[in-house]
Design an enzyme around this catalytic site. Structure first.
Site, PDB file in Angstrom:
ATOM      1  N   SER A  40      -4.313   0.134  -2.701  1.00  0.00           N
ATOM      2  CA  SER A  40      -5.695   0.246  -3.147  1.00  0.00           C
ATOM      3  C   SER A  40      -6.625   0.013  -1.952  1.00  0.00           C
ATOM      4  O   SER A  40      -6.619   0.788  -1.012  1.00  0.00           O
ATOM      5  CB  SER A  40      -5.960  -0.725  -4.293  1.00  0.00           C
ATOM      6  N   TYR A  65      -4.607  -6.960   2.538  1.00  0.00           N
ATOM      7  CA  TYR A  65      -5.539  -6.389   1.554  1.00  0.00           C
ATOM      8  C   TYR A  65      -6.958  -6.376   2.121  1.00  0.00           C
ATOM      9  O   TYR A  65      -7.522  -5.342   2.402  1.00  0.00           O
ATOM     10  CB  TYR A  65      -5.472  -7.159   0.246  1.00  0.00           C
TER      11      TYR A  65
END
Length: 722
Positions: free
Chosen positions: A572, A492
């Site tokens: 994302s 991430y």
């Protein structure tokens, strides 16, 4: 036929089926992509011209874009349907998903609340009981709110007597919510209905007459949702009154990027108002309450603790006139401070618990104690202190993994927490604060996953600049380190979000398929405090990609895998990560799945909540930050040429995503398909009934993630038995 002959026949049959499956995968022809029209669009950034030929894909409601979505899905659906791994992987994923899942309990009044999904329910159900050992009743079943399961609980809060429940409903993955109030005695909703709510919870006043919440103004018909009046305000809603009569508590029209969160103190004497404007740094204000309720006239204006937005300020407890706050002000790894709210003049804040070697990630006040959560090399430990900061020991956790929860009030004698690791499905514990004793509350039974067959280890890789980066590696026991193991690397790297080991169906399915699953705790996250986070932001964002690349190189050097069998995945901000590193090192990976990624780094701030990401990314409006953004923006750094060989790529997004708008994935895919990047497929899977991921129904989760694993398995020619 003898037993030996039967066994030999069975083995031969399996070998033939495997051979046929592999040949079917190999014979699958490269897809023919729809033609994506180009337009003459060039923008000048600080004197640098940048073409944007797929600008038209930013309008996801246009007929042209809808036709593009349909044609892309037709190509992807046909490709996925032809994969022999698809149905077996979906069956395996479904089997592994099908077990009870429990949320962390909390208590209000005489009621306990917790969520439970019986296995394959589209949405988890909220239950309530008078004690944790009682058979619970249903407080709210979101599966009844829509026929297809796409309506989800966006948040909920029980009144202090436990009789009323304020709850938000989000549809089709949108961040927009409608809030209602349910009478838990009758099971019926009251007339109250609150619209235009986004990024907000609810904080009840102790008298139960109403609650604080944040919302946006309803835009005029045809007006843009980014117009001059589009900013968040904090309101107090009194039960039984229309939303138009809600009392304004806090707003700042001159600072339209401000957003507001609220939390009422345990003693009911004040409401803490957290002010955010993107990033992890925030402001904090305190507003007094009167006799457990709110009166605009009596309460007056909120008092600022800090509005400098120079650090995190998280309220923990109000102990008399002393406000206890968790902050990283002058302490990158976090500390607790005490602030005297009645001081006649500004005094230095008193440190209750000083910064230590580990990153403080959470703090709560329960049972007259402070429960402080830390990360040590990306795994959790929890320390206990009294309200004056004196150490009182540690909570004994089941192992090296991730623990969360520990919420409650100062007067409570108990709290609850969850524990998980890469090979341990989430367990829930009740914690007796005075006795410092944890007892098991719920342990899910998973018929298809035997944790004893798998193992996890933590290793450290050295990044390009010498930084030491932890990774967690999980796989079946007895793994042969011969460089031939299919490996899935996840990351991430942003917004101070720590990546800690936890059980997930995607990892479990991949490991059951024989793969190695790796979680990388790279910079940009919160694993080591704010300095670790800031080392992966703005002009330093390249550190994030260097860390991830270093993890991939380490796995290859240590014979876990090879480039042709190394897949990467992230969503994302993690989708941005995957897009960026594929462009920078296409030779290092065999497959890549960026999910709902931020791909256009020059225009991201122009869509919905994108402006709030500027503290992490910077902005193309600034010359130095533009240069850094252009250097890694996935849309703008795609390589092309006869010598370029990209891995197989499958982009995923949702056409209802109003957080990372689908234009990011649309434009990136169009550019990727138009470039000369080799024969490996470049596909996009567009979900038409879901958005960014929050509240996504179980069936959609299974379909999307099983397709991802099938795509990777097909690329790696992995046979998956039915």
């Amino acid at each position: 036929m003898t037993l030996q002959k039967k066994m030999a026949h069975k083995a031969l049959t399996l070998a033939v089926l495997t051979f046929l499956a592999l040949n079917q995968a190999q014979a699958q022809s490269a897809p023919t992509y729809p033609v994506s029209a180009k337009v003459e669009q060039t923008d000048s950034y600080h004197g640098t011209p940048v073409a944007d030929p797929y600008r038209w894909l930013e309008d996801d409601n246009s007929e042209q874009t809808k036709a593009w979505v349909k044609s892309q899905n037709q190509v992807t659906d046909a490709f996925l349907a032809a994969m022999p791994q698809r149905l077996p992987v979906r069956k395996l994923y479904t089997d592994l998903y099908n077990f009870e899942k429990f949320g962390i309990p909390f208590k209000e009044g005489a009621r306990y609340f917790w969520t439970r999904n019986n296995g394959l329910q589209q949405q988890a159900v909220l239950y309530t009981a008078k004690s944790p050992s009682d058979t619970p009743d249903i407080a709210l079943d979101p599966n009844t709110l829509s026929k297809d399961g796409t309506a989800a609980l966006g948040g909920y809060a029980a009144s202090r007597d436990g009789k009323l429940l304020a709850y938000g409903v989000a549809a089709a993955g949108s961040d927009w919510q409608t809030w209602k109030v349910r009478d838990l005695t009758t099971g019926r909703d009251l007339a109250d209905k609150l619209e235009w709510v986004k990024f907000s919870g609810a904080a009840w006043t102790p008298d139960g007459k109403g609650f604080f919440y944040s919302r946006y103004e309803e835009p005029a018909e045809g007006a843009s949702l980014t117009g001059a009046n589009y900013f968040q305000k904090l309101f107090y809603h009194r039960l039984g009154t229309p939303q138009s009569e809600d009392q304004l508590v806090a707003s700042n029209p001159s600072e339209k990027e401000w957003g507001f969160g609220s939390e009422v103190s345990d003693d009911g004497k004040a409401v803490f108002i957290t002010v955010w404007k993107g990033g992890e740094k925030n402001g904090l204000m305190v507003l007094p309450l009167v006799k457990g309720g709110y009166s605009a006239k009596a309460s007056g204006e909120p008092k600022a603790i800090s509005l400098a937005f120079d650090a995190q300020y998280v309220p923990v407890a109000l102990n008399g006139n002393t406000l206890i706050v968790k902050t990283d002000k002058d302490a990158p790894r976090g500390r607790l401070v005490a602030i005297d709210l009645k001081a006649s003049r500004k005094q230095p804040w008193k440190t209750l618990v000083a910064e230590g070697a580990d990153a403080m990630t959470g703090a709560s006040a329960v049972g007259g104690r402070l429960l402080l959560s830390y990360l040590r090399d990306a795994s959790t430990l929890v320390r206990i202190h009294d309200l004056k900061g004196k150490p009182q020991g540690e909570v004994q956790l089941p192992g090296v993994g991730t623990a969360s929860g520990f919420a409650g009030r100062t007067s409570d004698k108990e709290t609850f927490f969850s524990y998980t690791s890469l090979t341990t499905p989430t367990e829930t514990y009740r914690f007796d604060v005075a006795a410092n004793k944890a007892t098991l509350f719920k342990r899910p039974q998973t018929a298809f996953f035997d944790a004893e067959q798998f193992e996890t280890q933590r290793a450290f890789v050295t990044s390009k600049d010498g930084s030491r980066v932890p990774i967690f590696i999980a796989h079946k026991k007895g793994l042969l380190l011969d460089g031939n193991n299919p490996t899935l690397l996840y990351g991430y790297g942003g917004f101070n979000v720590p990546m800690t080991p936890s059980y997930g169906i995607t990892a479990a399915t991949w490991m059951k398929m024989g793969g190695v699953y790796v979680l990388a705790a790279i910079r940009g996250g919160g694993e080591y405090g704010s300095a670790w986070h800031e080392a992966g932001t703005k002009l330093k964002k390249q550190n994030v990609f260097d860390d991830f690349i270093a993890a991939g190189e380490w796995l290859i050097a240590n014979k876990y895998t090879q480039p042709a069998k190394l897949a990467i995945n992230g969503g994302s901000n993690g989708g941005l990560l995957v897009g960026a590193v594929v462009n920078q090192r296409p030779d290092l990976f065999g497959a890549a799945v960026p999910q709902v990624g931020v791909m256009d780094m020059l225009r991201y701030q122009k869509f919905t909540i994108g402006w709030a990401w500027e503290p992490d990314y910077g902005s193309s409006d600034k010359a130095d930050e533009f240069k850094a953004l252009l250097a890694y923006s996935p849309l703008h750094t795609i390589k092309s040429g006869a010598a370029v060989k990209y891995p197989a790529v499958m982009v995923t997004t949702g056409d209802h995503d109003d957080r990372v708008v689908p234009a990011h994935s649309f434009k990136y895919t169009a550019a990727l398909q138009a470039a000369d990047t080799g024969a490996a497929p470049k596909l996009i899977r567009i979900e038409t009934q879901a958005g960014h991921g929050a509240g996504k129904p179980t069936s959609k989760i299974i379909e999307e993630r099983a397709d991802m694993l099938s795509f990777i398995a097909n690329t790696f020619k992995m046979p998956v038995q039915p």
